[in-house]
Design an enzyme around this catalytic site. Structure first.
Site, PDB file in Angstrom:
ATOM      1  N   HIS A  71      -0.680 -10.131   1.433  1.00 24.44           N
ATOM      2  CA  HIS A  71      -2.032 -10.286   1.994  1.00 24.44           C
ATOM      3  C   HIS A  71      -2.580 -11.686   1.799  1.00 24.44           C
ATOM      4  O   HIS A  71      -3.482 -12.110   2.523  1.00 24.44           O
ATOM      5  CB  HIS A  71      -3.001  -9.299   1.340  1.00 24.44           C
ATOM      6  CG  HIS A  71      -2.722  -7.876   1.698  1.00 24.44           C
ATOM      7  ND1 HIS A  71      -2.311  -7.495   2.942  1.00 24.44           N
ATOM      8  CD2 HIS A  71      -2.815  -6.734   0.958  1.00 24.44           C
ATOM      9  CE1 HIS A  71      -2.143  -6.178   2.969  1.00 24.44           C
ATOM     10  NE2 HIS A  71      -2.431  -5.700   1.778  1.00 24.44           N
ATOM     11  N   HIS A 104     -11.120  -5.904   3.293  1.00 23.95           N
ATOM     12  CA  HIS A 104      -9.666  -5.938   3.134  1.00 23.95           C
ATOM     13  C   HIS A 104      -9.246  -7.223   2.433  1.00 23.95           C
ATOM     14  O   HIS A 104      -9.807  -8.303   2.661  1.00 23.95           O
ATOM     15  CB  HIS A 104      -8.997  -5.845   4.508  1.00 23.95           C
ATOM     16  CG  HIS A 104      -7.536  -5.538   4.456  1.00 23.95           C
ATOM     17  ND1 HIS A 104      -6.587  -6.514   4.273  1.00 23.95           N
ATOM     18  CD2 HIS A 104      -6.861  -4.360   4.537  1.00 23.95           C
ATOM     19  CE1 HIS A 104      -5.390  -5.955   4.262  1.00 23.95           C
ATOM     20  NE2 HIS A 104      -5.525  -4.652   4.425  1.00 23.95           N
ATOM     21  N   SER A 129      -4.443  -0.741   6.032  1.00 21.76           N
ATOM     22  CA  SER A 129      -5.080  -1.043   7.316  1.00 21.76           C
ATOM     23  C   SER A 129      -4.116  -0.811   8.464  1.00 21.76           C
ATOM     24  O   SER A 129      -4.475  -0.255   9.506  1.00 21.76           O
ATOM     25  CB  SER A 129      -5.559  -2.501   7.314  1.00 21.76           C
ATOM     26  OG  SER A 129      -5.996  -2.884   8.594  1.00 21.76           O
ATOM     27  N   GLU A 148      -6.680  -9.111   2.783  1.00 24.54           N
ATOM     28  CA  GLU A 148      -6.223 -10.193   3.668  1.00 24.54           C
ATOM     29  C   GLU A 148      -7.394 -10.997   4.199  1.00 24.54           C
ATOM     30  O   GLU A 148      -7.347 -12.233   4.231  1.00 24.54           O
ATOM     31  CB  GLU A 148      -5.410  -9.624   4.837  1.00 24.54           C
ATOM     32  CG  GLU A 148      -4.905 -10.716   5.788  1.00 24.54           C
ATOM     33  CD  GLU A 148      -4.215 -10.167   7.027  1.00 24.54           C
ATOM     34  OE1 GLU A 148      -4.349 -10.781   8.103  1.00 24.54           O
ATOM     35  OE2 GLU A 148      -3.537  -9.124   6.911  1.00 24.54           O
ATOM     36  N   HIS A 156       0.841  -1.201   0.000  1.00 27.01           N
ATOM     37  CA  HIS A 156       0.000   0.000   0.000  1.00 27.01           C
ATOM     38  C   HIS A 156       0.875   1.250   0.000  1.00 27.01           C
ATOM     39  O   HIS A 156       0.857   2.041   0.947  1.00 27.01           O
ATOM     40  CB  HIS A 156      -0.924   0.012   1.225  1.00 27.01           C
ATOM     41  CG  HIS A 156      -2.027  -0.988   1.152  1.00 27.01           C
ATOM     42  ND1 HIS A 156      -2.954  -1.004   0.142  1.00 27.01           N
ATOM     43  CD2 HIS A 156      -2.341  -2.033   1.971  1.00 27.01           C
ATOM     44  CE1 HIS A 156      -3.811  -1.995   0.337  1.00 27.01           C
ATOM     45  NE2 HIS A 156      -3.451  -2.639   1.444  1.00 27.01           N
ATOM     46  N   CYS A 166       2.489 -13.512   3.386  1.00 24.88           N
ATOM     47  CA  CYS A 166       3.164 -13.403   4.679  1.00 24.88           C
ATOM     48  C   CYS A 166       2.987 -14.704   5.457  1.00 24.88           C
ATOM     49  O   CYS A 166       1.874 -15.247   5.521  1.00 24.88           O
ATOM     50  CB  CYS A 166       2.586 -12.236   5.476  1.00 24.88           C
ATOM     51  SG  CYS A 166       3.206 -12.119   7.170  1.00 24.88           S
TER      52      CYS A 166
END
Length: 685
Positions: free
Chosen positions: A73, A123, A224, A125, A40, A95
C-alpha cells in the site's frame, strides 16, 4: 452444476511481490516485522506469524535487529523520514503502481495547483498518497462527493487541477468522475492510475456475473479490492456471497444453480481459492441414485411425541413458512413460526436494501419467510425474508412469461446493449431495441425511473428478458382508439413536438400525431417552424380540422388573444401618435412597424411638408419616427400613418407655399395645367 474460476483470481503483482519479499528475508535468516498486515488476509498473516514475522503499527515498535517491511500500500513521506532518522533497516515492498502515484503528486509544489485523489480516505494506500502531496488536495469516493468539492470550490477553473486515483478504485466510477472534471476544470491533467490488473479483474468479474446463476467472491472483508469485486458481481448476479474461507460457504444458498462463478481478491492466497473450489465440487456433486422414501404414518396415526418430532424433521431448508413477529431489534427480528421453534431473521436476511428494522417491522406483523437452517437441539430456526421475496419474485416472472402479464419495475443500470430493471428483487435485462418506443430515444432517460414491461424470453441460467416497447405500443394503440372516438374541432390538447418539416410541426397529442401548419405557428410571418418550436417541446394546441377516414388532424397553435391586430386595436385609435420603426421602402411610401405583427403605410405625400421624390430621401430602414394614425381599415387590416400631420402649423404653411411656387415655375407650358391639377389635388387632401 458447472463451477467457473476467474483467470485473474488470486495475488496481484504487487501483493505477490510483497509476500515473496517477506519469505526471502525469512530464508536469509533475518528477523522481520511488517508495518501493518502485509496483505488483507488473516490466514496468510497468521501463517507468517508462525514463522516469526511480527506486525507493528508504528515505526518505533520495530526492534533494532529487525528488518521492517513496508507493505504494497505504501506509506507517507513522513514515515520514510522517521525510519531514516532512526536508522531502521527497511525492505520497501510498495507496489510499483502505487510508487508511481507518489512520484506524480510529489512533483507539484506551487500554490496554483490542487490535487484531487479518487479513493477511500481511510484506506492506507490513500493515506500514503496524500502523505506525498505538498499542495492543497481533496479526496473523494464517488461522483456525489466530487460534485460537492467542485461546488464548494468554484476557483478550480482558475487553477491547474491534477487528478489521480487509488489503484483499486472502481473503474466505472472513475470514468464518470473524469467526465465531470472535464466539464468544470479548464486546466486539467488526469493520470490513469488504476492498476491494470485491478481493472481486468473487475471486468472479468462483471462478465462472469452476467453469465452465472451464483457468484462467490473470496477475499478479506477489509480489502478494498475484494469489496469492489463484490459490488461489481452483486450488480449483475442476485446470488453473490463474500467469503474469507471455504468454511463460510452455505451449500443451500446455491441449490438450483446451474453455473457458479468464483472470483478472488488480490490478497487471496492460492491455497484458499483451491479449498473453496474443492468444497464446492464435493458439495454439489450430482446424486447418482435416489433412495426410496419409506412409507410414513400420517399425523392422525402418530402419537403426540411422534407428531412433534415429525413436525421438527419436516421443516427443512428452503421451506416456506409464515411467521408472526414477536420482537424487533436493530440487528434481528424474532418470529414465531409454530411447532415449538424460535425463528430469527437477521438484518442482512430481511432485505437486499439497507433498511432500519425498527422502522420496517413491528410486533404482530406477519412475514413470509424461507427456512435456511434449523438447530433441533436449541429449537431455533434461521430464516430469510429476502430469499423468500427472491423466489416469489422469480415465480412471478415465470408466470408472467406464460400469461403475458405486464410487470412493473425500476431501471437501475444502463449497460452495453440495453438496460437492467428490477421487479422486486428479480433482475430483468431489457435490450436497447426493446427499451424505448423509438430507437432514437435515449436510454439514459430511463435510469431510476419506474417502467412497465413484458417478459418475452427466459434465457439460459434463469435470465429473464423483457420488453418495454411492446407495452408502450399497446398503450399507444389504446390511446389512439380512444382519441379517435372522441376528438372534435376546438378540442384543446397538451402535446409534444415530435418532428419538424419545412411546412409545419408534427405534434403527439396522446398517441396520435397532428400537424400544425407553419402559418398556424405564429401571427408573424416565419420561414421555418424551428423559429417557434423545437423537437421535444411541450405545447398547447387546438383542433382546427379532423379527417377520420384519412386519419389526419390539423392543429392550431397561435392564440386568438395574441392576435397582433387585436392587440393593436386595444392600444391605438385614429388620431393617436405612435413611435414607429421604418421596416421597408416602396416607390409610393414607407412601411413602419407599430407593434410586432402590425405595420402601417406612410404614403410619400405624408412623409414631409415638401415635395419628396422618393422615401429614401427622408427616411431609412431601422429609423424610429413619430407618426400619427390617420386611418384604420379593420376589414383589410391596414393602417395609414402620417409624419406630416405632426409638423408645426407655421412650418407646414411656409413649406407648402414654397412647393406651390416651385411647381408653377415648371419650364414647359404644357406642364403647367398638370402641375396646377397636382397642387389642387394636394390642397384637397
Amino acid at each position: 452444476m458447472k463451477i467457473v474460476l476467474a483467470k485473474t483470481a488470486g495475488f496481484c503483482f504487487g501483493v505477490n511481490r510483497a509476500v515473496n519479499m517477506v519469505y526471502s528475508l525469512i530464508d536469509e535468516g533475518k528477523k522481520v516485522c511488517t508495518l501493518g498486515p502485509i496483505i488483507h488476509n488473516s490466514q496468510m498473516v497468521a501463517e507468517l506469524e508462525e514463522k516469526g514475522v511480527r506486525t507493528v503499527k508504528k515505526v518505533d515498535e520495530a526492534s533494532d535487529n529487525e528488518v521492517l517491511v513496508i507493505r504494497s500500500h505504501g506509506v507517507p513521506k513522513s514515515v520514510y523520514d522517521a525510519l531514516k532518522e532512526r536508522g531502521t533497516e527497511i525492505a520497501d515492498a510498495t507496489c510499483p503502481f502505487v510508487a508511481k502515484i507518489h512520484k506524480i503528486v510529489s512533483e507539484y509544489d506551487d500554490e496554483n495547483t490542487v490535487i484531487l485523489v479518487a479513493g477511500d480516505a481511510s484506506h492506507e494506500e490513500v493515506k500514503g498518497i496524500v502523505g506525498h502531496i505538498r499542495v492543497p488536495y481533496f479526496v473523494f469516493g464517488n461522483e456525489s462527493e466530487l460534485k460537492n468539492i467542485l461546488k464548494n470550490n468554484d476557483n478550480f477553473c482558475q487553477k491547474r487541477v491534477i487528478a489521480v486515483s487509488q489503484t483499486t478504485f472502481h473503474a466505472k466510477i472513475w470514468d464518470e468522475c473524469q467526465k465531470i472534471l472535464k466539464k468544470v476544470c479548464t486546466n486539467l491533467n488526469v493520470f490513469d492510475t488504476i492498476c491494470n490488473a485491478t481493472s481486468m479483474r473487475q471486468q472479468e468479474a462483471e462478465g462472469l456475473a452476467k453469465e452465472c446463476d451464483g457468484m462467490i467472491v473470496i477475499g478479506g472483508r477489509h480489502s478494498s479490492n475484494t469489496a469492489k469485486l463484490f459490488a461489481v458481481c452483486s450488480a449483475h448476479c442476485l446470488k453473490t456471497v463474500l467469503v474469507e474461507t471455504a468454511n463460510e460457504i452455505d451449500k443451500s444458498y446455491f441449490e438450483g444453480c446451474e453455473r457458479i462463478g468464483v472470483v478472488a481478491g488480490a490478497s487471496t492466497p492460492a491455497g484458499i481459492i483451491k479449498e473453496v473450489i474443492k468444497t464446492m465440487s464435493e458439495n454439489f456433486q450430482p446424486v447418482s441414485e435416489l433412495e426410496e422414501t419409506p412409507v410414513q404414518k400420517t399425523f392422525e396415526e402418530m402419537t403426540d411425541e411422534e407428531a412433534f418430532e415429525a413436525s421438527l424433521s419436516g421443516l427443512t431448508g428452503d421451506q416456506k413458512v409464515c411467521g408472526v413477529v414477536l420482537a424487533v431489534s436493530p440487528t434481528e427480528i424474532q418470529v414465531d413460526i409454530g411447532r415449538g421453534l424460535a425463528g430469527y431473521v437477521s438484518a442482512d436476511e430481511y432485505s437486499y436494501d439497507n433498511v432500519n428494522l425498527m422502522d420496517e417491522v413491528k410486533v404482530g406483523d406477519k412475514l413470509n419467510l424461507i427456512i435456511m437452517k434449523i438447530n433441533d437441539q436449541e429449537g431455533t430456526a434461521m430464516l430469510s425474508k429476502r430469499r423468500y421475496d427472491s423466489i416469489a419474485g422469480w415465480d412471478k416472472v415465470v408466470a408472467a412469461k406464460e400469461s403475458g402479464e405486464i410487470l412493473t419495475g425500476t431501471v437501475k443500470d444502463i449497460i452495453k446493449g440495453g438496460v437492467v430493471a428490477y421487479t422486486g428483487s428479480t433482475r430483468v435485462f431489457i435490450p436497447a431495441s426493446q427499451a424505448t418506443a423509438s430507437r432514437n430515444d435515449s436510454l439514459e432517460d430511463l435510469k431510476n425511473t419506474e417502467v412497465q414491461f413484458r417478459i418475452i424470453e427466459i434465457g439460459r441460467g434463469r435470465r429473464p428478458v423483457g420488453s418495454i416497447r411492446s407495452v408502450l405500443r399497446e398503450q399507444r394503440k389504446a390511446a389512439q382508439a380512444k382519441l379517435w372516438e372522441s376528438i372534435g374541432v376546438g378540442d384543446v390538447f397538451t402535446g409534444t413536438v415530435k418532428s419538424l418539416t419545412s411546412y409545419g410541426a408534427f405534434v403527439d397529442i396522446g398517441g396520435v400525431d397532428g400537424m400544425v401548419h407553419v402559418s398556424e405557428l405564429s401571427w408573424q410571418r416565419i420561414k421555418n417552424p424551428a423559429e417557434v418550436v423545437s423537437v421535444g417541446d411541450t405545447i398547447e394546441v387546438y383542433v382546427k380540422a379532423v379527417d377520420t377516414e384519412k386519419k389526419k388532424i390539423s392543429l392550431g397553435y397561435k392564440k386568438a388573444d395574441e392576435n397582433p391586430w387585436v392587440l393593436f386595436n386595444n392600444q391605438y385609435a385614429v388620431g393617436d401618435t405612435a413611435t414607429v420603426t421604418i421596416v421597408s421602402m416602396t416607390t409610393y411610401g414607407a412601411f413602419a412597424r407599430i407593434i410586432p405583427g402590425v405595420d402601417g403605410l406612410i404614403h410619400i405625400s405624408q412623409i414631409a411638408n415638401k415635395h419628396v421624390a422618393k422615401p429614401q430621401d427622408e427616411l431609412s430602414v431601422g429609423q424610429e419616427v413619430e407618426a400619427k394614425i390617420i386611418a384604420i381599415d379593420d376589414e383589410k387590416k391596414r393602417v395609414s400613418l402620417s409624419i406630416r400631420e405632426l409638423l408645426p402649423v407655421e412650418e407646414a404653411t411656409e413649406e407648402a407655399a414654397e412647393e406651390t411656387v416651385m411647381v408653377f415655375e415648371a419650364p414647359a407650358e404644357e406642364a403647367a395645367p398638370a402641375a396646377t391639377e397636382e397642387v389642387t389635388e394636394e390642397a384637397a387632401e
